[in-house]
Design an enzyme around this catalytic site. Structure first.
Site, PDB file in Angstrom:
ATOM      1  N   CYS A 162       0.848  -1.205   0.000  1.00 50.43           N
ATOM      2  CA  CYS A 162       0.000   0.000   0.000  1.00 50.43           C
ATOM      3  C   CYS A 162       0.876   1.244   0.000  1.00 50.43           C
ATOM      4  CB  CYS A 162      -0.882   0.016   1.230  1.00 50.43           C
ATOM      5  SG  CYS A 162      -1.965  -1.401   1.387  1.00 50.43           S
ATOM      6  N   PHE A 164      -5.240 -10.948 -35.689  1.00 50.64           N
ATOM      7  CA  PHE A 164      -6.541 -11.622 -35.553  1.00 50.64           C
ATOM      8  C   PHE A 164      -7.671 -10.905 -36.302  1.00 50.64           C
ATOM      9  CE2 PHE A 164      -6.899 -15.162 -32.461  1.00 50.64           C
ATOM     10  CZ  PHE A 164      -5.572 -15.285 -32.092  1.00 50.64           C
ATOM     11  N   GLU A 185       3.555   0.015 -10.828  1.00 52.32           N
ATOM     12  CA  GLU A 185       4.946  -0.114 -10.326  1.00 52.32           C
ATOM     13  C   GLU A 185       5.851   0.959 -10.928  1.00 52.32           C
ATOM     14  OE1 GLU A 185       6.683  -3.806  -9.287  1.00 52.32           O
ATOM     15  OE2 GLU A 185       4.715  -4.765  -9.032  1.00 52.32           O
ATOM     16  N   THR A 228       5.044   4.501 -13.539  1.00 51.14           N
ATOM     17  CA  THR A 228       4.716   4.678 -14.964  1.00 51.14           C
ATOM     18  C   THR A 228       6.002   4.613 -15.785  1.00 51.14           C
ATOM     19  OG1 THR A 228       5.033   7.060 -14.879  1.00 51.14           O
ATOM     20  CG2 THR A 228       2.814   6.254 -14.378  1.00 51.14           C
TER      21      THR A 228
HETATM   22  N1  CAA Z   1      17.038   2.910  -3.320  1.00 47.45           N
HETATM   23  C1  CAA Z   1      17.295   3.471  -2.107  1.00 47.45           C
HETATM   24  N2  CAA Z   1      17.044   4.787  -1.835  1.00 47.45           N
HETATM   25  C2  CAA Z   1      16.537   5.526  -2.833  1.00 47.45           C
HETATM   26  C3  CAA Z   1      16.267   5.015  -4.101  1.00 47.45           C
HETATM   27  C4  CAA Z   1      16.533   3.640  -4.337  1.00 47.45           C
HETATM   28  N3  CAA Z   1      16.271   3.100  -5.525  1.00 47.45           N
HETATM   29  N4  CAA Z   1      15.759   5.994  -4.868  1.00 47.45           N
HETATM   30  C5  CAA Z   1      15.731   7.095  -4.123  1.00 47.45           C
HETATM   31  N5  CAA Z   1      16.197   6.817  -2.869  1.00 47.45           N
HETATM   32  C6  CAA Z   1      16.365   7.739  -1.758  1.00 47.45           C
HETATM   33  C7  CAA Z   1      17.291   8.898  -2.188  1.00 47.45           C
HETATM   34  O1  CAA Z   1      18.646   8.566  -1.957  1.00 47.45           O
HETATM   35  C8  CAA Z   1      16.837  10.032  -1.320  1.00 47.45           C
HETATM   36  O2  CAA Z   1      17.401   9.889  -0.036  1.00 47.45           O
HETATM   37  P1  CAA Z   1      17.806  11.189   0.876  1.00 47.45           P
HETATM   38  O3  CAA Z   1      16.540  11.942   1.122  1.00 47.45           O
HETATM   39  O4  CAA Z   1      18.384  10.578   2.095  1.00 47.45           O
HETATM   40  O5  CAA Z   1      18.761  11.970   0.025  1.00 47.45           O
HETATM   41  C9  CAA Z   1      15.330   9.801  -1.180  1.00 47.45           C
HETATM   42  O6  CAA Z   1      15.122   8.394  -1.459  1.00 47.45           O
HETATM   43  C10 CAA Z   1      14.512  10.657  -2.128  1.00 47.45           C
HETATM   44  O7  CAA Z   1      14.944  10.349  -3.462  1.00 47.45           O
HETATM   45  P2  CAA Z   1      14.548  11.236  -4.723  1.00 47.45           P
HETATM   46  O8  CAA Z   1      14.906  12.664  -4.455  1.00 47.45           O
HETATM   47  O9  CAA Z   1      15.091  10.579  -5.943  1.00 47.45           O
HETATM   48  O10 CAA Z   1      12.952  11.107  -4.707  1.00 47.45           O
HETATM   49  P3  CAA Z   1      11.851  11.764  -5.623  1.00 47.45           P
HETATM   50  O11 CAA Z   1      10.800  12.351  -4.770  1.00 47.45           O
HETATM   51  O12 CAA Z   1      12.466  12.626  -6.688  1.00 47.45           O
HETATM   52  O13 CAA Z   1      11.152  10.469  -6.288  1.00 47.45           O
HETATM   53  C11 CAA Z   1      10.825   8.784  -7.928  1.00 47.45           C
HETATM   54  C12 CAA Z   1      11.804   9.596  -7.082  1.00 47.45           C
HETATM   55  C13 CAA Z   1      11.728   7.873  -8.732  1.00 47.45           C
HETATM   56  C14 CAA Z   1       9.999   9.652  -8.855  1.00 47.45           C
HETATM   57  C15 CAA Z   1       9.899   7.951  -6.976  1.00 47.45           C
HETATM   58  O14 CAA Z   1       8.965   8.783  -6.319  1.00 47.45           O
HETATM   59  C16 CAA Z   1       9.151   6.857  -7.706  1.00 47.45           C
HETATM   60  O15 CAA Z   1       9.705   5.797  -7.952  1.00 47.45           O
HETATM   61  N6  CAA Z   1       7.860   7.105  -8.051  1.00 47.45           N
HETATM   62  C17 CAA Z   1       7.018   6.066  -8.630  1.00 47.45           C
HETATM   63  C18 CAA Z   1       6.242   5.382  -7.550  1.00 47.45           C
HETATM   64  C19 CAA Z   1       5.817   4.008  -7.947  1.00 47.45           C
HETATM   65  O16 CAA Z   1       6.546   3.277  -8.592  1.00 47.45           O
HETATM   66  N7  CAA Z   1       4.623   3.639  -7.526  1.00 47.45           N
HETATM   67  C20 CAA Z   1       4.155   2.345  -7.799  1.00 47.45           C
HETATM   68  C21 CAA Z   1       3.214   1.917  -6.731  1.00 47.45           C
HETATM   69  S1  CAA Z   1       3.215   0.200  -6.503  1.00 47.45           S
HETATM   70  C22 CAA Z   1       2.217  -0.474  -7.669  1.00 47.45           C
HETATM   71  O17 CAA Z   1       1.851   0.124  -8.626  1.00 47.45           O
HETATM   72  C23 CAA Z   1       2.010  -1.904  -7.440  1.00 47.45           C
HETATM   73  C24 CAA Z   1       0.821  -2.537  -7.976  1.00 47.45           C
HETATM   74  O18 CAA Z   1      -0.272  -2.016  -8.002  1.00 47.45           O
HETATM   75  C25 CAA Z   1       0.978  -3.900  -8.449  1.00 47.45           C
END
Ligand code: CAA
Length: 411
Positions: free
Chosen positions: A125, A341, A366, A368
């Site tokens: 979640c 098809f 997971e 976009t």
């Molecule tokens: N591993 C570890 N730490 C990470 C990381 C990673 N891969 N990526 C970022 N971090 C850490 C950073 O180091 C940073 O740490 P500090 O604050 O200590 O410096 C912190 O996280 C913030 O990182 P960012 O500044 O990069 O974060 P952001 O706000 O710019 O967001 C993003 C990055 C890639 C856009 C992220 O928000 C993201 O992945 N968004 C997509 C969300 C997603 O995938 N949702 C899917 C929901 S699940 C689903 O859909 C499942 C289902 O239904 C089946």
């Protein structure tokens, strides 16, 4: 850099079992469960009995510890028969990864063995109405109260909601902090105040529920805080997505292969202009392109799974590349399969229309595919430091626009 892809004997054994279950329990029920929008319990039980939920659980907690390449192979086989069932399986890994990656020893012992045995199902979640791509912007609140947390708010698009027994819930525990705002807390089905509200009526993957989960003053003990350390939630979420994205990419490979399989069989049988349509070069071109893309996606997925498994520094980039590429391929291949098809492809009488409907979500959930490209590009920009030796080969002029003060004398 190529990653060392290992198909261990255990991996082959699990993939073979998955293929058997896919043909026996998943494919025959796919249309029925899609139409009724019901969970395929028979197939889930068969997966549990075959020990396939043990694939992604470490050995110490009752799993096979078979690794992410094996998880990809199993997911691919199940999704090849029904992409929706592929996610019904893989979402259990997604929901378990926060516990596997960040949980304490006691938490792992408490929850993982029953997940491995297929006795308990899991959900993840993270997303909310106003926090999808911007996962860090979530607002479900967990407030400390003595030895407990009290959780209030709503989650959106919880895949497996209602079926799952264990929910990894990402909550705000410190609204004043920027970097340590969020924590992951496990909520178990049946906890007072926790409910599944809206069950979504979906375009595809209809055999797995996607729901809103509501938290109305849900009280859980602090020992449910993953890792028993607050503020680690965003990191746990991102690490989880790195592990899970090769899985959704594998679902996409299975989905693409499943659509291609059907298209080939149909093209060999369907006669037009006195010959099977597979004799026509334009159809051959489509089939060949579909096969090439699917094969390219498959090996990128295995490579990404191997990279993540070996904790490569390229983990996030490879996971994002595989997710983005393979899911775009699945949509393209499913679209072309419908085209092969023809009129039959547009009808719900045959599974090919479902392949098309199921494919779309792969590009959305997971993360976009726009977000995957952001992750990839950020990595490339960081890695550019390793390419400094090439700076002699690029234009060296200072990049600036003219202002009153810097117009060149002879301009
Ligand atoms: N591993 C570890 N730490 C990470 C990381 C990673 N891969 N990526 C970022 N971090 C850490 C950073 O180091 C940073 O740490 P500090 O604050 O200590 O410096 C912190 O996280 C913030 O990182 P960012 O500044 O990069 O974060 P952001 O706000 O710019 O967001 C993003 C990055 C890639 C856009 C992220 O928000 C993201 O992945 N968004 C997509 C969300 C997603 O995938 N949702 C899917 C929901 S699940 C689903 O859909 C499942 C289902 O239904 C089946």
């Amino acid at each position: 850099m190529p990653h060392d892809i290992k198909f261990t004997p255990l991996c082959e054994e699990l993939a073979a079992k998955a293929r058997e279950i896919a043909e026996k329990y998943v494919r025959p029920g796919a249309a029925k469960y899609d139409k009724a929008q019901e969970y395929n319990w028979d197939a889930a039980r068969a997966v549990a009995e075959a020990g396939l939920f043990r694939t992604f659980i470490p050995k110490e907690y009752g799993g096979h510890g078979a690794g992410l390449v094996a998880l990809a192979r199993v997911t691919e086989e199940l999704a090849r028969a029904d992409s929706g069932f592929g996610v019904a399986f893989a979402v259990n890994a997604l929901g378990s990864f926060p516990i596997i990656l960040g949980g304490t020893e006691e938490q792992k012992k408490r929850w993982l063995p029953s997940i491995a045995a297929g006795e308990k199902f899991v959900a993840f979640c993270l997303s909310e109405k106003f926090a999808g791509s911007d996962a860090g912007g979530l607002s479900v609140r967990a407030t400390e109260d003595g030895d407990d947390y009290v959780i209030c708010g709503e989650k959106k698009w919880t895949t497996n909601g209602g079926v799952a027994d264990i929910y990894s819930v990402f909550c705000v525990t410190d609204p004043t902090s920027k970097s340590r705002r969020i924590s992951a807390i496990v909520v178990e089905k049946g906890t007072k105040g926790f409910s599944v509200k809206k069950i979504e009526d979906k375009m595809g993957i209809r055999c797995v529920p996607v729901v809103e989960t509501h938290f109305d003053h849900v009280r859980v003990p602090k020992r449910n805080l993953i890792g028993e350390r607050d503020g680690m939630g965003f990191r746990h979420a991102m690490m989880t997505l790195d592990q899970a994205r090769p899985g959704v990419a594998a679902q996409a490979v299975g989905a693409a292969q499943g659509a291609l399989d059907l298209a080939i069989v149909y093209a060999n049988r369907r006669q037009q202009f006195g010959v099977p349509i597979s004799n026509h070069q334009m159809v051959q071109k489509m089939l060949a392109d579909m096969a090439m893309k699917t094969e390219a996606a498959r090996w990128l997925v295995y490579s990404a799974a191997a990279a993540v498994e070996s904790q490569s520094p390229a983990t996030s980039k490879m996971a994002a590349m595989a997710k983005c590429f393979a899911t775009d391929v699945a949509m393209e291949v499913a679209t072309d399969a419908v085209q092969v098809f023809g009129g039959y492809g547009y009808m719900e009488d045959y599974p090919i229309a479902k392949c098309f409907r199921d494919a779309k979500i792969l590009q959305i959930y997971e993360g976009t595919n726009q977000i995957q490209r952001v992750v990839i590009a950020r990595h490339l920009i960081k890695e550019a430091g390793e390419l400094e030796h090439l700076s002699a080969y690029i234009p060296r002029e200072v990049q600036q626009s003219y202002t009153e003060d810097n117009i060149p004398v002879d301009a």
